[in-house]
Design a protein around this motif. Structure first.
Motif, PDB file in Angstrom:
ATOM      1  N   ILE A 164       0.870  -1.175   0.000  1.00  0.00           N
ATOM      2  CA  ILE A 164       0.000   0.000   0.000  1.00  0.00           C
ATOM      3  C   ILE A 164       0.903   1.219   0.000  1.00  0.00           C
ATOM      4  CG2 ILE A 164      -0.282   0.160   2.522  1.00  0.00           C
ATOM      5  CD1 ILE A 164      -3.315   0.813   1.792  1.00  0.00           C
ATOM      6  N   GLU A 165       0.567   2.160  -0.847  1.00  0.00           N
ATOM      7  CA  GLU A 165       1.383   3.361  -0.984  1.00  0.00           C
ATOM      8  C   GLU A 165       0.558   4.587  -0.626  1.00  0.00           C
ATOM      9  OE1 GLU A 165       4.072   5.725  -4.324  1.00  0.00           O
ATOM     10  OE2 GLU A 165       3.225   3.765  -4.788  1.00  0.00           O
ATOM     11  N   ASP A 166       1.132   5.434   0.226  1.00  0.00           N
ATOM     12  CA  ASP A 166       0.517   6.708   0.577  1.00  0.00           C
ATOM     13  C   ASP A 166       0.816   7.679  -0.559  1.00  0.00           C
ATOM     14  OD1 ASP A 166      -0.385   9.081   1.648  1.00  0.00           O
ATOM     15  OD2 ASP A 166       0.664   8.847   3.555  1.00  0.00           O
TER      16      ASP A 166
ATOM     17  N   ASN B 242       6.148   6.031   2.983  1.00  0.00           N
ATOM     18  CA  ASN B 242       4.945   6.100   2.155  1.00  0.00           C
ATOM     19  C   ASN B 242       4.568   4.772   1.508  1.00  0.00           C
ATOM     20  OD1 ASN B 242       7.010   6.096   0.266  1.00  0.00           O
ATOM     21  ND2 ASN B 242       5.931   7.458  -1.132  1.00  0.00           N
TER      22      ASN B 242
ATOM     23  N   LEU C 263      -3.714   2.585   6.409  1.00  0.00           N
ATOM     24  CA  LEU C 263      -4.583   2.904   5.278  1.00  0.00           C
ATOM     25  C   LEU C 263      -4.678   4.429   5.198  1.00  0.00           C
ATOM     26  CD1 LEU C 263      -6.430   1.989   2.968  1.00  0.00           C
ATOM     27  CD2 LEU C 263      -8.328   2.029   4.594  1.00  0.00           C
ATOM     28  N   PRO C 264      -3.807   5.055   4.393  1.00  0.00           N
ATOM     29  CA  PRO C 264      -3.847   6.515   4.259  1.00  0.00           C
ATOM     30  C   PRO C 264      -5.128   6.975   3.559  1.00  0.00           C
ATOM     31  CG  PRO C 264      -1.852   5.562   3.289  1.00  0.00           C
ATOM     32  CD  PRO C 264      -2.778   4.439   3.595  1.00  0.00           C
TER      33      PRO C 264
ATOM     34  N   ASN D 258      -5.335   8.951   0.916  1.00  0.00           N
ATOM     35  CA  ASN D 258      -5.089   8.782  -0.517  1.00  0.00           C
ATOM     36  C   ASN D 258      -4.073   7.666  -0.678  1.00  0.00           C
ATOM     37  OD1 ASN D 258      -6.699  11.031  -1.338  1.00  0.00           O
ATOM     38  ND2 ASN D 258      -5.072  12.352  -0.554  1.00  0.00           N
ATOM     39  N   TYR D 259      -4.498   6.561  -1.252  1.00  0.00           N
ATOM     40  CA  TYR D 259      -3.624   5.388  -1.310  1.00  0.00           C
ATOM     41  C   TYR D 259      -3.786   4.644  -2.622  1.00  0.00           C
ATOM     42  CZ  TYR D 259      -7.788   2.610  -0.499  1.00  0.00           C
ATOM     43  OH  TYR D 259      -9.014   2.029  -0.620  1.00  0.00           O
ATOM     44  N   GLU D 260      -2.847   3.726  -2.829  1.00  0.00           N
ATOM     45  CA  GLU D 260      -2.907   2.770  -3.922  1.00  0.00           C
ATOM     46  C   GLU D 260      -2.552   1.418  -3.325  1.00  0.00           C
ATOM     47  OE1 GLU D 260      -1.342   3.502  -8.136  1.00  0.00           O
ATOM     48  OE2 GLU D 260       0.237   2.295  -7.191  1.00  0.00           O
ATOM     49  N   LEU D 261      -3.470   0.456  -3.430  1.00  0.00           N
ATOM     50  CA  LEU D 261      -3.245  -0.899  -2.940  1.00  0.00           C
ATOM     51  C   LEU D 261      -2.970  -1.775  -4.150  1.00  0.00           C
ATOM     52  CD1 LEU D 261      -3.297  -2.835  -0.486  1.00  0.00           C
ATOM     53  CD2 LEU D 261      -5.737  -3.144  -0.913  1.00  0.00           C
TER      54      LEU D 261
END
Length: 191
Positions: free
Chosen positions: A40-42, A52, A104-105, A107-110
């Motif tokens: 997961i990326e912030d 991040n 779980l930010p 704005n994220y990308e899982l």
């Protein structure tokens, strides 16, 4: 002589390229079920307090991985269980297990990634159970834009602060028969 060499070289190159192609429709799968990398990326670049990117590694106790069915296609043996719904009992999976909770930010990308040498699944059946007792299910096909592109998980919004996630991966052969099922589990907490 050059023309003959070019023709043979072209045939060899085409044969090698087609032999190297691994896709979800192969009839033969590897001995071991591939455990995907989940991260997961912030996406908020203003947050400097924590890293991040967070990886849900099974070996580091950040996720659980369970193989339901995996067969080398011997004797036309296929999985006969439910492959249209994720019927996993999340509470039972996590009972007595200690795994690190991932952030779980806002704005994220899982994303999920498999090695290029591993077959990737046809479908992902997702399930989220939040700490308020709500359960959310979804289904998405696994279609990668390119071999080196991460596959994005479409996580539904949930009401609680913390949620347990179950991703059921389904591998199908070219005839639509189920040749593999595996589950990846992890926990997220809203930041």
């Amino acid at each position: 002589m050059k023309k003959i060499f070019l023709v043979y070289f072209s045939l060899i190159a085409i044969t090698m390229l087609s032999a190297c192609q691994t896709n979800k429709y192969n009839n033969v799968i590897k001995d071991k079920t591939p455990d995907p990398s989940i991260r997961i990326e912030d996406l908020d670049n203003n947050n400097k307090e924590r890293p991040n990117i967070f990886y849900f590694d099974t070996e580091q106790g950040r996720s659980l991985f369970e193989v339901i069915f995996w067969d080398k296609m011997e004797d036309d043996h296929y999985y006969q269980g439910q492959i249209k719904n994720n019927d996993v009992r999340i509470d039972r999976v996590f009972k007595g297990k200690k795994i690190e909770v991932g952030p779980l930010p806002k704005n994220y990308e899982l994303a999920m990634t498999f090695s290029q040498k591993e077959p990737f699944p046809s479908t992902i059946l997702g399930k989220v159970q939040d700490d308020k007792g709500h359960t959310y299910n979804w289904k998405q096909s696994y279609e990668s834009e390119a071999a080196d592109h991460d596959y994005l998980i479409n996580l539904p919004k949930f009401k609680g602060k913390k949620a347990k996630i179950a991703l059921r991966m389904i591998w199908l052969n070219k005839n639509g028969d189920c040749i593999g099922v595996a589950d990846k589990f992890f926990i997220l907490e809203k930041q």
